[in-house]
Enzyme design. Sequence first.
Site, PDB file in Angstrom:
ATOM      1  N   GLY A  29       0.821  -1.214   0.000  1.00  0.00           N
ATOM      2  CA  GLY A  29       0.000   0.000   0.000  1.00  0.00           C
ATOM      3  C   GLY A  29       0.845   1.249   0.000  1.00  0.00           C
ATOM      4  CG  ASN A  30      -0.331   4.655  -1.703  1.00  0.00           C
ATOM      5  OD1 ASN A  30      -1.060   5.478  -1.181  1.00  0.00           O
ATOM      6  ND2 ASN A  30      -0.683   3.977  -2.799  1.00  0.00           N
ATOM      7  NE  ARG A  31       4.791   6.443   5.132  1.00  0.00           N
ATOM      8  CZ  ARG A  31       4.697   5.773   6.280  1.00  0.00           C
ATOM      9  NH1 ARG A  31       3.598   5.854   7.008  1.00  0.00           N
ATOM     10  NH2 ARG A  31       5.695   5.029   6.690  1.00  0.00           N
TER      11      ARG A  31
END
Length: 227
Positions: A29-31
């Site tokens: 995933g990412n932020r």
Amino acid sequence: ALPRTLEGVHVAISAGGTREALDPVRFIGNRSSGKQGYALARVAAQRGARVTLVAGNTADLATPAGVDLVRIGSAVELREAMHEVAADADVVVMAAAVADFRPVSLTGHKIKKTDGDPDPIALTKNPDILVELVAARRPGQLVVGFAAETGDETTSVLDYGRAKLRRKGCDLLVLNAVGDGKAFEQEDNAGWLLSPDGSEIAIPHGPKTQVASAVWDAVTARLTQPQ
Ligand code: C5P
């Protein structure tokens, strides 16, 4: 009350980050918090637009009043949802943080711990949804992209943004300078609005709703201008 400058306009907005599954319980995933995309949706609805918000993983955000929410997980799901919604939209905004890569294979069971070194994770490229949406654009439809760039010794943030606008082919690019804790997961944002005719509007540092207002001002000017 705000002037209802987007009355009768259907806007499709993507927001948040995609999650690329490795197995039934794990993902890459990412932020991305989704805050900029949600702010765009809120302001568009306040200006009278019909809004479809396609959201990936986000911070705990309330769905803005009057907005239709579609939930997606992966980039491939986002692609499918955006093509479907864009077919009926006057304006399409890709504010989502799409993973560039996804695992080649999805393991049906939870990957087991082993004594030795784990197998490397093989990745494959995700489709560039923005480029696809530009290629599928209906007559009169506006497609807006986002770019988060850092500058370096040889190339400025603006030059990277101009190159990305050309590469993606969109009608408007919202360019944010990132790094040093800027933009991601923040309440504030700043940047430029770039368009293919060479116009560059600086967006002053401010809340993400202010950035959203600048985007909708620019979109409204283009919608009302004869094509
Ligand atoms: O190439 P880059 O990821 O910097 O481009 C950012 C823009 O492209 C954003 O509007 C993002 O939503 C979109 N994008 C996309 N599909 C991808 C990667 C990015 O639509 N696979």
